[in-house]
Design a protein around this motif. Structure first.
Motif, mmCIF file in Angstrom:
data_model
loop_
_atom_site.group_PDB
_atom_site.id
_atom_site.type_symbol
_atom_site.label_atom_id
_atom_site.label_comp_id
_atom_site.label_asym_id
_atom_site.label_seq_id
_atom_site.Cartn_x
_atom_site.Cartn_y
_atom_site.Cartn_z
ATOM 1 N N VAL A 24 15.379 -55.598 -44.108
ATOM 2 C CA VAL A 24 13.937 -55.514 -44.358
ATOM 3 C C VAL A 24 13.682 -55.088 -45.789
ATOM 4 N N LEU A 25 14.444 -54.117 -46.274
ATOM 5 C CA LEU A 25 14.296 -53.717 -47.673
ATOM 6 C C LEU A 25 14.566 -54.895 -48.603
ATOM 7 N N ASP A 26 15.598 -55.662 -48.283
ATOM 8 C CA ASP A 26 15.897 -56.844 -49.099
ATOM 9 C C ASP A 26 14.732 -57.837 -49.071
ATOM 10 N N PHE A 42 1.643 -47.661 -62.459
ATOM 11 C CA PHE A 42 1.679 -47.379 -61.023
ATOM 12 C C PHE A 42 3.104 -47.048 -60.599
ATOM 13 N N CYS A 43 3.217 -46.507 -59.410
ATOM 14 C CA CYS A 43 4.536 -46.323 -58.807
ATOM 15 C C CYS A 43 4.536 -47.007 -57.448
ATOM 16 N N LEU A 44 5.703 -47.395 -56.999
ATOM 17 C CA LEU A 44 5.840 -48.171 -55.772
ATOM 18 C C LEU A 44 7.019 -47.644 -54.964
ATOM 19 N N ASP A 45 6.763 -47.364 -53.678
ATOM 20 C CA ASP A 45 7.773 -46.817 -52.773
ATOM 21 C C ASP A 45 7.805 -47.696 -51.528
ATOM 22 N N MET A 46 8.928 -48.371 -51.292
ATOM 23 C CA MET A 46 9.095 -49.256 -50.137
ATOM 24 C C MET A 46 10.236 -48.724 -49.278
ATOM 25 N N ARG A 47 10.008 -48.624 -47.957
ATOM 26 C CA ARG A 47 11.003 -47.994 -47.090
ATOM 27 C C ARG A 47 11.212 -48.789 -45.804
ATOM 28 N N SER A 48 12.409 -48.665 -45.247
ATOM 29 C CA SER A 48 12.717 -49.233 -43.939
ATOM 30 C C SER A 48 14.026 -48.637 -43.442
ATOM 31 N N THR A 49 14.199 -48.652 -42.123
ATOM 32 C CA THR A 49 15.486 -48.256 -41.544
ATOM 33 C C THR A 49 16.467 -49.424 -41.532
#
Length: 421
Positions: free
Chosen positions: A308-310, A297-304
């Motif tokens: 939040v990313l941490d 699988f692949c995983l993409d996590m995003r935030s400004t």
């Protein structure tokens, strides 16, 4: 300087350039212009010819980024820079990226048509390889323009050809050795501000019947492109639940766990997205009556927000450990890539808002969940923002839509800003 009035963007100019791009990059069911491929190269030539016809001075850096400059009254002043990219995802649409370049050229054409010479130079930038689907790295062209591209990125293979970025650069007569050595064409102190017009990649503006959005922040990301979960294969009818190491159930636990984390963040009004864009078992080993022993699988996590990313990445590590213990599986997330969130210039957003009010153009402020080259310039300390143009069908798909008159409105807004500052 007195307020500039009467700047008009030529809709036919924009329509012609979009038609030129479509004429050679149609790839049913959409369009394809591969980064450092024939399609992107030809698109750069189209933009260069359009710039030359406007009397702009062309420059190309070691990585193939194109810069088309209208001299200002004082050539020693740091320039305004507008632009975007012209590569696409495979079978994508004709507007993502290209709208920002064509809109930038249209804004400059409006200045030329009016006979107005701005105080400072105006440069239209055409960056290379913004779409990371071709090479697994973000913002290749714009990072290279500042001498920031890590040398190892030159060795990355292109998704379709398997050949390295350096090899593709050489094919086009570019200078990957200079890029690897950190050669920089751009310097933050020589750029007064950067503006990127871009189709909105979601439905917000269209649903609100608002033609443009002014962007206040761009999301960063944490990505695992080649992750896997390993369990044990077994007979689907002969192994009890307590004795299974089912890789698919384990991944389902991870997906559900991260979705719950995302929901908690959303409830707290902390922006984030979590996407498992690819999930697959091994077709050479999987079967109807078989417990899956492996899933990729692949995983993409995003935030400004960096915090939040941490938080999402910390939750990922905790979930992985707990699921491994509970399910008897092993996760291998693989290489981690990503980008840093970027705050846009509040001053530029406010200035664009004032011009929009004066022009009677409806707008809203908003964040960008997708990444853009603007993030690189903002990260270098260049005052930067984006002007989103409403789009009826999302992006990265063949049905991308945009009303040309909306792009012209955005370009008119940009033209007034660069004419007066």
């Amino acid at each position: 300087m007195p307020t500039v009035t009467g700047l008009q963007v030529d809709q036919a100019f924009c329509e012609r350039l979009f038609a030129d791009l479509l004429s050679f990059s149609r790839d049913e069911p959409g369009v394809t212009r591969a980064a450092y491929g024939a399609g992107e190269e030809r698109a750069h030539a189209v933009m260069r010819d359009a710039g030359l016809a406007l009397g702009l001075r062309p420059e190309v850096d070691a990585a193939g980024n194109l810069f088309l400059t209208l001299p200002g009254r004082d050539p020693d002043l740091p320039c305004w820079m507008v632009g975007s990219h012209v590569d696409t995802v495979p079978h994508g649409g004709n507007f993502d990226g290209a709208a920002g370049v064509i809109g930038g050229l249209a804004a400059v054409a409006a200045l030329r048509q009016s006979g107005l010479v701005p105080a400072r130079p105006v440069t239209v930038a055409v960056f290379r390889a913004e779409e990371s689907v071709w090479f697994p790295a973000s913002y290749i062209g714009s990072r290279a323009a500042f001498g920031l591209l890590p040398a190892e990125v030159l060795d990355l293979p292109r998704a379709d050809s398997g050949r390295s970025l350096a090899a593709h650069m050489r094919d086009l007569g570019l200078r990957p050795e200079a890029v690897s050595g950190g050669a920089a064409h751009l310097s933050a102190d020589r750029i007064h501000g950067f503006l990127e017009m871009h189709i909105e990649q979601g439905p917000t503006l269209d649903a609100a019947e608002i033609p443009v959005g002014l962007v206040t922040a761009i999301s960063g990301s944490v990505r695992y492109r080649e992750a896997a979960c390993f369990g044990r294969y077994g007979h689907s009818g002969a192994v009890r639940r307590s004795e299974r190491s089912d890789a698919v159930f384990a991944l389902a636990d991870l997906i559900a766990g991260l979705d719950a984390v995302w929901g908690e963040l959303e409830a707290a009004d902390r922006p984030a997205t979590v996407t498992f864009g690819e999930v697959s078992t091994d077709p050479s080993l999987h079967a109807f009556a078989k417990i899956p022993g492996e899933v990729r699988f692949c995983l993409d996590m995003r935030s400004t927000e960096p915090a939040v990313l941490d938080a999402v990445e910390s939750a990922l590590a905790d979930l992985v450990a707990r699921i491994e213990a509970a399910r008897g599986v092993r996760f291998a997330l693989g290489a981690r890539t990503g980008s840093t969130p970027a705050r846009m210039s509040a001053g530029l957003v406010a200035a664009l808002g004032r011009h929009a009010d004066r022009l009677g153009l409806a707008y809203r402020t908003m964040i960008s969940g997708a990444g853009h080259d603007t993030a690189v310039l903002a990260g270098q300390g260049v005052p930067s923002t984006m002007v989103f143009v409403r789009n009826q069908n999302g992006s990265h798909n063949p049905d991308e839509a945009m009303r040309i008159e909306d792009l012209c409105a955005a370009a008119t807004l940009v033209a007034h800003l660069v004419a007066e500052a």
